[in-house]
Design an enzyme around this catalytic site. Structure first.
Site, short mmCIF file in Angstrom:
data_model
loop_
_atom_site.label_atom_id
_atom_site.label_comp_id
_atom_site.label_asym_id
_atom_site.label_seq_id
_atom_site.Cartn_x
_atom_site.Cartn_y
_atom_site.Cartn_z
N SER A 199 -85.47 11.31 8.47
CA SER A 199 -84.81 11.51 9.70
C SER A 199 -85.97 11.99 10.54
O SER A 199 -86.00 11.63 11.80
CB SER A 199 -83.63 12.31 9.88
OG SER A 199 -82.54 11.77 9.21
N LYS A 210 -87.18 9.34 13.26
CA LYS A 210 -86.41 8.98 14.58
C LYS A 210 -86.93 9.22 15.76
O LYS A 210 -87.05 8.32 16.67
CB LYS A 210 -84.88 9.88 14.42
CG LYS A 210 -84.07 9.32 13.23
CD LYS A 210 -82.97 10.19 13.02
CE LYS A 210 -81.82 9.84 11.90
NZ LYS A 210 -80.72 10.82 11.80
N TYR A 258 -83.66 0.06 9.15
CA TYR A 258 -83.31 1.56 9.05
C TYR A 258 -83.68 2.20 7.64
O TYR A 258 -84.32 3.23 7.76
CB TYR A 258 -82.07 1.80 9.50
CG TYR A 258 -81.60 3.19 10.05
CD1 TYR A 258 -82.22 4.14 10.75
CD2 TYR A 258 -80.73 4.04 8.93
CE1 TYR A 258 -82.10 5.40 10.64
CE2 TYR A 258 -80.44 5.46 9.00
CZ TYR A 258 -81.34 5.95 9.86
OH TYR A 258 -80.86 7.40 10.01
N TYR A 309 -79.73 18.40 14.60
CA TYR A 309 -78.25 18.45 14.42
C TYR A 309 -77.48 19.66 14.97
O TYR A 309 -77.69 20.15 16.04
CB TYR A 309 -78.10 18.10 12.84
CG TYR A 309 -78.97 17.00 12.39
CD1 TYR A 309 -79.07 15.79 12.93
CD2 TYR A 309 -79.88 17.33 11.23
CE1 TYR A 309 -79.82 14.75 12.30
CE2 TYR A 309 -80.46 16.32 10.66
CZ TYR A 309 -80.62 15.23 11.30
OH TYR A 309 -81.48 14.12 10.72
N VAL A 364 -84.05 14.89 5.13
CA VAL A 364 -83.35 15.34 4.17
C VAL A 364 -84.37 15.35 3.08
O VAL A 364 -84.11 15.88 1.80
CB VAL A 364 -82.24 14.70 3.75
CG1 VAL A 364 -81.05 14.68 4.73
CG2 VAL A 364 -82.52 13.10 3.44
#
Length: 400
Positions: free
Chosen positions: A63, A66, A198, A250, A268
């Site tokens: 992530s 992103k 993705y 998050y 992660v």
């Protein structure tokens, strides 16, 4: 030993014994990661990379990709087009939650999975014309993303094909999120192609040194401090860092901003990227994650650094409000040398200095403002300075 290296190693040693949290286990390649890996890297304005620990161990970006894909989309399409399809509000929910805006179907922000998938879809729309794409298109589109992220890193990156296969085999929830946004006409291309792109994006291999360089590129307004290349526009970098500040961690984003106070993004695989605008990019790598999906030891490292070294973005910084000012007196003139950055707030102090000099100077003295060593000046500050020069009827002169 370099004092910065010594300092970083001391921080690593202090957190190394912390063993709470667990590695991500939804695909075998992540589940088999060594939980004791630990690395830390910092990149400053001169492009020097300082790193300690397992700093050459590769891992997948996940992530942390992103914000950089968001930057590529903003660079290509502009703010209005991108944020018409994905919001910028914190979701307050886990990274894989269904966080869609009522009525429009826009994902909450580009840092959660639904929003990131939409951002990835945007990069494939030019030339797509909404036509159905085959699996080969995902590889082609991911190559474009790899090339863009490589410019941020300052070296050629690649995809870990084994991790990609695991992501694809287990990514059913991400497919569901993509189809849900497709039902709202937010994603307008072929959903399987978008999702596979993705998955490949998340499987790009990096080191902690790469991430620190990538973060520094955003920190310095889109210019890679190692290569000197402008990767994205300054306004794009600013927008991305803004979204990271409010949404990058998050459902821990609010507490993170309170405790650490740096725009950040986690992944992660155990990666954690943080940015101090105009100062540095910093990255940590430690695979044990907390319940939010953020690196336990990475958080501890950056919370300590923020507290001990005054790195919180809302920490008062005198240099911002007070540019460097040096005054020399020569025959028949006074020279005011400026250095550093002249922001709007700093212009107020400078005007006060100039007014005092003008009121106290001899009638035949000229006052020269030397801005040749000024690194940066905000347009509003220059306008205030121009008005000050006009107010003193030619007594003040500006040299640039």
């Amino acid at each position: 030993m370099d004092p910065i290296v010594r300092m970083l190693e001391t921080v690593l040693d202090d957190v190394r014994g912390r063993d709470d949290g667990s590695v991500a286990d939804y695909i075998p390649s992540l589940a088999s990661a060594d939980p004791d890996r630990l690395a830390f890297a910092v990149v400053g304005p001169r492009g020097h990379v300082t790193s300690v620990g397992d700093d050459h161990v590769p891992f997948t970006i996940q992530s942390v990709s992103k914000p950089f894909v968001l930057a590529l989309a903003l660079e290509q399409f502009g703010r209005d087009a991108v944020f018409a399809r994905v919001g910028v509000e914190p979701s307050g929910e886990p990274f894989n939650a269904i966080s869609l805006e009522a009525g429009t179907g826009r994902p909450a922000n580009p840092m959660v999975n639904a929003g990131a998938i939409v951002t990835t879809s945007l990069l494939g729309e030019m030339g797509d014309a909404g036509e159905t794409s085959d699996a080969g298109d995902a590889v082609s589109r991911s190559e474009t993303i790899v090339a863009g992220l490589s410019r941020f890193a300052g070296r050629q990156l690649s995809v870990d094909e084994e991790v990609y296969r695991g992501e694809s085999e287990t990514g059913h929830r991400n497919r569901a999120l993509a189809y849900l946004t497709r039902s709202h006409d937010i994603i307008r291309g072929d959903v399987p192609t978008v999702v596979e792109t993705y998955f490949r994006q998340c499987s790009i291999l990096v080191t902690v040194r790469d991430l620190a360089v990538m973060g520094a590129t955003l920190a310095f307004g889109g210019v890679n401090p190692v290569t000197g290349e402008r990767v994205v526009r300054e306004d794009v970098a600013r927008d991305v860092v803004s979204v990271m500040a409010s949404c990058g961690m998050y459902d821990y984003s609010g507490e993170w901003l309170l405790r650490v106070g740096l725009p950040a993004k986690s992944g992660v695989s155990g990666a954690l990227l943080a940015i101090a605008p105009s100062q540095f990019g910093v990255a940590t790598f430690s695979p044990r994650l907390d319940r939010h999906g953020n690196s336990v030891r990475g958080i501890q490292i950056l919370e300590r650094m923020s507290t001990e070294f005054g790195m919180h973005v809302f920490e008062p910084h005198e240099a911002i409000a007070a540019p460097g000012i040096r005054i020399d007196h020569a025959e028949g003139r006074v020279i005011v040398h400026l250095g550093g950055e002249l922001a709007f707030s700093g212009a107020e102090r400078l005007i006060g200095v100039l007014s005092d000099l003008a009121d106290g100077a001899l009638t035949d003295e000229a006052i020269l403002v030397d801005a040749t060593e000024l690194a940066r000046a905000h347009p509003a500050a220059l306008e205030l300075l121009r008005r000050q020069l006009e107010a003193h009827g030619g007594r003040l002169h500006f040299l640039d």
